[in-house]
Motif scaffolding. Sequence first.
Motif, PDB file in Angstrom:
ATOM      1  N   TRP A   1      89.552  34.259 -48.016  1.00  0.00           N
ATOM      2  CA  TRP A   1      88.647  34.626 -46.845  1.00  0.00           C
ATOM      3  C   TRP A   1      89.344  33.663 -45.624  1.00  0.00           C
ATOM      4  N   VAL A   2      89.768  32.492 -46.015  1.00  0.00           N
ATOM      5  CA  VAL A   2      90.320  31.686 -45.119  1.00  0.00           C
ATOM      6  C   VAL A   2      91.977  31.110 -45.662  1.00  0.00           C
ATOM      7  N   VAL A   3      92.724  31.315 -44.616  1.00  0.00           N
ATOM      8  CA  VAL A   3      93.925  31.210 -44.806  1.00  0.00           C
ATOM      9  C   VAL A   3      94.607  30.194 -43.812  1.00  0.00           C
ATOM     10  N   GLU A   4      96.088  29.921 -44.133  1.00  0.00           N
ATOM     11  CA  GLU A   4      96.752  28.750 -43.524  1.00  0.00           C
ATOM     12  C   GLU A   4      96.651  29.260 -41.821  1.00  0.00           C
ATOM     13  N   ASP A   5      96.776  30.466 -41.551  1.00  0.00           N
ATOM     14  CA  ASP A   5      96.989  30.898 -40.022  1.00  0.00           C
ATOM     15  C   ASP A   5      95.746  30.566 -39.552  1.00  0.00           C
ATOM     16  N   ASP A   6      94.505  30.501 -40.075  1.00  0.00           N
ATOM     17  CA  ASP A   6      93.166  30.049 -39.459  1.00  0.00           C
ATOM     18  C   ASP A   6      93.160  28.885 -38.962  1.00  0.00           C
ATOM     19  N   TYR A   7      94.046  27.940 -39.685  1.00  0.00           N
ATOM     20  CA  TYR A   7      93.813  26.402 -38.983  1.00  0.00           C
ATOM     21  C   TYR A   7      93.637  26.269 -37.462  1.00  0.00           C
ATOM     22  N   PRO A   8      92.787  26.041 -36.536  1.00  0.00           N
ATOM     23  CA  PRO A   8      92.899  25.937 -35.389  1.00  0.00           C
ATOM     24  C   PRO A   8      94.262  25.043 -34.614  1.00  0.00           C
ATOM     25  N   ALA A   9      94.827  25.682 -33.723  1.00  0.00           N
ATOM     26  CA  ALA A   9      96.207  24.825 -33.272  1.00  0.00           C
ATOM     27  C   ALA A   9      95.951  23.487 -32.970  1.00  0.00           C
ATOM     28  N   LEU A  10      94.742  23.553 -31.904  1.00  0.00           N
ATOM     29  CA  LEU A  10      94.360  22.192 -31.346  1.00  0.00           C
ATOM     30  C   LEU A  10      93.975  21.138 -32.570  1.00  0.00           C
ATOM     31  N   ALA A  11      93.393  21.526 -33.671  1.00  0.00           N
ATOM     32  CA  ALA A  11      92.876  20.717 -34.665  1.00  0.00           C
ATOM     33  C   ALA A  11      94.288  20.158 -35.370  1.00  0.00           C
ATOM     34  N   VAL A  12      95.267  20.969 -35.540  1.00  0.00           N
ATOM     35  CA  VAL A  12      96.463  20.536 -36.107  1.00  0.00           C
ATOM     36  C   VAL A  12      97.123  19.667 -35.304  1.00  0.00           C
ATOM     37  N   ARG A  13      97.169  19.721 -33.714  1.00  0.00           N
ATOM     38  CA  ARG A  13      97.652  18.594 -32.920  1.00  0.00           C
ATOM     39  C   ARG A  13      96.893  17.473 -33.057  1.00  0.00           C
ATOM     40  N   GLU A  14      95.670  17.752 -33.394  1.00  0.00           N
ATOM     41  CA  GLU A  14      94.723  16.431 -33.053  1.00  0.00           C
ATOM     42  C   GLU A  14      94.706  15.473 -34.496  1.00  0.00           C
TER      43      GLU A  14
END
Length: 157
Positions: free
Chosen positions: A52-65
Amino acid sequence: MIRPALLLAGAAGLIQLPCAAAAQDAAAVKPARPAAKGASRRLAPQGSPQSWVVEDDYPALAVREHEEGVVGFRLDVGPDGRAVACTVVSSSGYSLLDESACSVLQRRARFYPALDAGGKPVPAPFTSRFRWTLSDDTGGRGNPGPVWLASSFPAAD
């Protein structure tokens, strides 16, 4: 690259299975049996919740932060087996991760609906949690991915 992994609670603590083992474990889960007329049944996920939730679902802003955390959620599931509402019951500590979790889960989660004593589909809740994590298998910073905390999945009847 990080892929979602399954965390199992055992006597030795949490054990992380690589994605291939997680997929085999998920494949071993039997789907809910159709209920006999007049029999009740608890709500059960269709297929593997890990999908249901995969790697590509990680929000880009959350990755940067560098935002990570465990999201506990409750899905209110309708008689058709689809999530009609999502509530964060324990926050990751980051509203973007919490909101993203509910958004994705409401779109993708599917269930065999709960049945009442008469065999009629009825609304039911599903509660679970997963970890948004940026750490790779070596403990360093790597590609993001969700890690499900499988010990919270309900057992199918």
